[in-house]
Design a protein around this motif. Sequence first.
Motif, PDB file in Angstrom:
ATOM      1  N   ASN A 235     -62.625 -10.921  -9.275  1.00  0.00           N
ATOM      2  CA  ASN A 235     -63.168 -11.138 -10.621  1.00  0.00           C
ATOM      3  C   ASN A 235     -62.445 -12.291 -11.321  1.00  0.00           C
ATOM      4  O   ASN A 235     -63.060 -13.073 -12.047  1.00  0.00           O
ATOM      5  N   ALA A 236     -61.138 -12.385 -11.109  1.00  0.00           N
ATOM      6  CA  ALA A 236     -60.376 -13.482 -11.711  1.00  0.00           C
ATOM      7  C   ALA A 236     -60.821 -14.822 -11.129  1.00  0.00           C
ATOM      8  O   ALA A 236     -60.949 -15.821 -11.851  1.00  0.00           O
ATOM      9  N   ILE A 237     -61.054 -14.869  -9.821  1.00  0.00           N
ATOM     10  CA  ILE A 237     -61.544 -16.107  -9.195  1.00  0.00           C
ATOM     11  C   ILE A 237     -62.897 -16.475  -9.770  1.00  0.00           C
ATOM     12  O   ILE A 237     -63.160 -17.646 -10.106  1.00  0.00           O
ATOM     13  N   HIS A 238     -63.774 -15.494  -9.921  1.00  0.00           N
ATOM     14  CA  HIS A 238     -65.117 -15.758 -10.442  1.00  0.00           C
ATOM     15  C   HIS A 238     -65.054 -16.267 -11.880  1.00  0.00           C
ATOM     16  O   HIS A 238     -65.854 -17.119 -12.291  1.00  0.00           O
ATOM     17  N   ALA A 239     -64.106 -15.765 -12.643  1.00  0.00           N
ATOM     18  CA  ALA A 239     -63.980 -16.217 -14.027  1.00  0.00           C
ATOM     19  C   ALA A 239     -63.542 -17.676 -14.098  1.00  0.00           C
ATOM     20  O   ALA A 239     -63.997 -18.432 -14.958  1.00  0.00           O
ATOM     21  N   LEU A 240     -62.665 -18.094 -13.186  1.00  0.00           N
ATOM     22  CA  LEU A 240     -62.194 -19.472 -13.183  1.00  0.00           C
ATOM     23  C   LEU A 240     -63.168 -20.411 -12.499  1.00  0.00           C
ATOM     24  O   LEU A 240     -63.271 -21.594 -12.851  1.00  0.00           O
ATOM     25  N   ALA A 241     -63.877 -19.900 -11.497  1.00  0.00           N
ATOM     26  CA  ALA A 241     -64.821 -20.725 -10.726  1.00  0.00           C
ATOM     27  C   ALA A 241     -66.157 -20.004 -10.674  1.00  0.00           C
ATOM     28  O   ALA A 241     -66.500 -19.399  -9.656  1.00  0.00           O
ATOM     29  N   PRO A 242     -66.924 -20.055 -11.744  1.00  0.00           N
ATOM     30  CA  PRO A 242     -68.212 -19.345 -11.779  1.00  0.00           C
ATOM     31  C   PRO A 242     -69.133 -19.800 -10.647  1.00  0.00           C
ATOM     32  O   PRO A 242     -69.255 -20.986 -10.368  1.00  0.00           O
ATOM     33  N   HIS A 243     -69.764 -18.822 -10.004  1.00  0.00           N
ATOM     34  CA  HIS A 243     -70.676 -19.140  -8.909  1.00  0.00           C
ATOM     35  C   HIS A 243     -71.651 -17.986  -8.746  1.00  0.00           C
ATOM     36  O   HIS A 243     -71.459 -16.899  -9.302  1.00  0.00           O
ATOM     37  N   GLU A 244     -72.708 -18.225  -7.977  1.00  0.00           N
ATOM     38  CA  GLU A 244     -73.738 -17.216  -7.789  1.00  0.00           C
ATOM     39  C   GLU A 244     -73.689 -16.590  -6.406  1.00  0.00           C
ATOM     40  O   GLU A 244     -74.600 -15.859  -6.011  1.00  0.00           O
ATOM     41  N   ALA A 245     -72.649 -16.867  -5.647  1.00  0.00           N
ATOM     42  CA  ALA A 245     -72.552 -16.338  -4.296  1.00  0.00           C
ATOM     43  C   ALA A 245     -72.306 -14.830  -4.315  1.00  0.00           C
ATOM     44  O   ALA A 245     -71.640 -14.308  -5.209  1.00  0.00           O
ATOM     45  N   THR A 246     -72.867 -14.158  -3.335  1.00  0.00           N
ATOM     46  CA  THR A 246     -72.660 -12.717  -3.201  1.00  0.00           C
ATOM     47  C   THR A 246     -71.726 -12.446  -2.023  1.00  0.00           C
ATOM     48  O   THR A 246     -71.747 -13.161  -1.015  1.00  0.00           O
ATOM     49  N   LEU A 247     -70.920 -11.407  -2.151  1.00  0.00           N
ATOM     50  CA  LEU A 247     -69.955 -11.040  -1.116  1.00  0.00           C
ATOM     51  C   LEU A 247     -70.655 -10.172  -0.067  1.00  0.00           C
ATOM     52  O   LEU A 247     -71.121  -9.081  -0.370  1.00  0.00           O
ATOM     53  N   GLU A 248     -70.727 -10.683   1.180  1.00  0.00           N
ATOM     54  CA  GLU A 248     -71.392  -9.949   2.248  1.00  0.00           C
ATOM     55  C   GLU A 248     -70.407  -9.221   3.160  1.00  0.00           C
ATOM     56  O   GLU A 248     -70.782  -8.267   3.834  1.00  0.00           O
ATOM     57  N   LEU A 249     -69.168  -9.713   3.220  1.00  0.00           N
ATOM     58  CA  LEU A 249     -68.195  -9.103   4.123  1.00  0.00           C
ATOM     59  C   LEU A 249     -66.800  -9.238   3.551  1.00  0.00           C
ATOM     60  O   LEU A 249     -66.430 -10.294   3.042  1.00  0.00           O
ATOM     61  N   TYR A 250     -66.038  -8.169   3.638  1.00  0.00           N
ATOM     62  CA  TYR A 250     -64.609  -8.202   3.321  1.00  0.00           C
ATOM     63  C   TYR A 250     -63.921  -7.396   4.397  1.00  0.00           C
ATOM     64  O   TYR A 250     -64.160  -6.198   4.555  1.00  0.00           O
ATOM     65  N   GLN A 251     -63.055  -8.038   5.179  1.00  0.00           N
ATOM     66  CA  GLN A 251     -62.457  -7.389   6.335  1.00  0.00           C
ATOM     67  C   GLN A 251     -60.978  -7.741   6.432  1.00  0.00           C
ATOM     68  O   GLN A 251     -60.603  -8.895   6.240  1.00  0.00           O
ATOM     69  N   VAL A 252     -60.150  -6.767   6.733  1.00  0.00           N
ATOM     70  CA  VAL A 252     -58.703  -6.960   6.842  1.00  0.00           C
ATOM     71  C   VAL A 252     -58.222  -6.476   8.202  1.00  0.00           C
ATOM     72  O   VAL A 252     -58.645  -5.418   8.680  1.00  0.00           O
ATOM     73  N   HIS A 253     -57.359  -7.279   8.847  1.00  0.00           N
ATOM     74  CA  HIS A 253     -56.656  -6.777  10.013  1.00  0.00           C
ATOM     75  C   HIS A 253     -55.282  -7.429  10.074  1.00  0.00           C
ATOM     76  O   HIS A 253     -55.045  -8.463   9.452  1.00  0.00           O
ATOM     77  N   ALA A 254     -54.362  -6.809  10.810  1.00  0.00           N
ATOM     78  CA  ALA A 254     -52.994  -7.309  10.911  1.00  0.00           C
ATOM     79  C   ALA A 254     -52.905  -8.365  12.009  1.00  0.00           C
ATOM     80  O   ALA A 254     -53.449  -8.189  13.091  1.00  0.00           O
ATOM     81  N   VAL A 255     -52.210  -9.467  11.719  1.00  0.00           N
ATOM     82  CA  VAL A 255     -52.010 -10.520  12.707  1.00  0.00           C
ATOM     83  C   VAL A 255     -51.093 -10.037  13.818  1.00  0.00           C
ATOM     84  O   VAL A 255     -51.297 -10.307  14.994  1.00  0.00           O
ATOM     85  N   THR A 256     -50.032  -9.332  13.449  1.00  0.00           N
ATOM     86  CA  THR A 256     -49.080  -8.796  14.421  1.00  0.00           C
ATOM     87  C   THR A 256     -48.781  -7.349  14.053  1.00  0.00           C
ATOM     88  O   THR A 256     -49.303  -6.824  13.067  1.00  0.00           O
ATOM     89  N   GLU A 257     -47.933  -6.702  14.852  1.00  0.00           N
ATOM     90  CA  GLU A 257     -47.635  -5.298  14.594  1.00  0.00           C
ATOM     91  C   GLU A 257     -46.537  -5.158  13.540  1.00  0.00           C
ATOM     92  O   GLU A 257     -45.866  -6.111  13.199  1.00  0.00           O
TER      93      GLU A 257
END
Length: 516
Positions: A436-458
Amino acid sequence: MSTDSNRVLIFDTTLRDGEQCPGATMTLEEKLEVAELLDTMGVDIIEAGFPIASIGDFEAVSEISRRVKRAVVAGLSRANPKDIERAGEAVRHAVRPRIHTFISTSPVHMKYKLQKEPDAVLALVIDQVTRARNLVEDVEWSAEDGTRTEMDFLCRCVEAAIKAGATTINIPDTVGYTTPDEYRALFETVRNRVPNSDKAIFSVHCHNDLGMAVANSLAGVVGGARQVECTINGIGERAGNAALEEIVMAIKTRGDAYPYETGIDTTMLTRASKVVANATSFPVQYNKAIVGRNAFAHESGIHQDGMLKHTQTYEIMTPESVGVTKTSLVMGKHSGRNAFRTKLAELGYKVSDNELQDAFERFKALADRKKHVYDEDIEALVDERLATAHDRIKLVSLSVIAGTRGPQRATLKLEMEGRVVTEEADGNGPVDAVFNAIHALAPHEATLELYQVHAVTEGTDAQAEVSVRLNSGGRTVTGRGADPDTLVASAKAYLAALNKLMARGAGLHAQHAAAE
């Protein structure tokens, strides 16, 4: 291109067919990095793009043509004069230019897509190849949906294309429909029935809709094809293309079944996989053949026991043969600049003195935060900075208030068009607050289709790698970010995707916001 009957030419279409994968678009700088790497590793033909598709595609093909020193550079075109002329203009600076032109030949494509009769399509084949041959000496003709084309008509088209000057004939499995036996027989039949088939090199191009792209490609080679069209990591439309690294290593490892050769330096395969994964923000699945994280990992006690006794008990290739280093836990906070430079070289990075200094400082900062720094940590560190070097919006700082008592709140500072701006925003969770903070500073009409997290290492101190996919007006891009702090990685990934949209003419509200 080759008089050796056992030499298989590698035609890489990562920058064209691979980039057509939704969300896998690359910036010009990323395309140039990939093209130069492909040229260095020994790819014979680089399909650099579809010049008529956009000004950006034309400029990318043109610049790649200027920079590639050894490989053939191909531009794709449909069967119309404007496409062909645009492709010819884009590749004209290449040391070895090629126009790759195609037209549909299957009954379903001719009826519903082209809405033309077979005789009209045949006339277009002759016209398109003739026109392309007047611009360059090296012309490839493709029968789109070739595996669902009637054999008699396919042979007529192939014969006409060769007579008109085509030097390569590609019969693609456009929709991933065929099987290995069928595809091998197709090439054997066409080469036997077409009287002038010895005047051209035949090519395979397989999609992976039924999971048989690599098997089909190799079967086509057995059937007489001597060019394989493929992509790094197998990226491409729908289920993707045949994976270059799998094709090359199958030929290298199973010379008894596939007595052929390629010109690929296989020790660069892992590096190429990581460069493309970073440029496209498409992570490689852990169990991906050849270049996946687990490709040379052994956890089963039985497997580990066998490996300790003799590596060939459970490995048919050595990790070194594809560019995988044996030891990864060698760097820490006490490591010096020279050791770090050597490590980067081992991982395949060529950096300037300024880039080295910047990467080394960020490495030391990371080492202070983590007990162990693995190769994957260093790659994530360097790849992210290379990918964001030309970004118009950059993360300066982020702090987040989170916990059981909401609302969660993010304070974000960004550098936008040379100015530093700050915003605070609430959200339904810390990630939502950051976005939301990013959207407030950089208004845009893009929609979020994917948000994914994984660990690079253990480990609990592992770097988090976040993938974010945004869609704006039907245009999809994916961004990745890595950091020991998951929320910082999330902000980096969202900004990476937003920067890609801006670079492609979407999400321009962000530019206006920065200027206000």
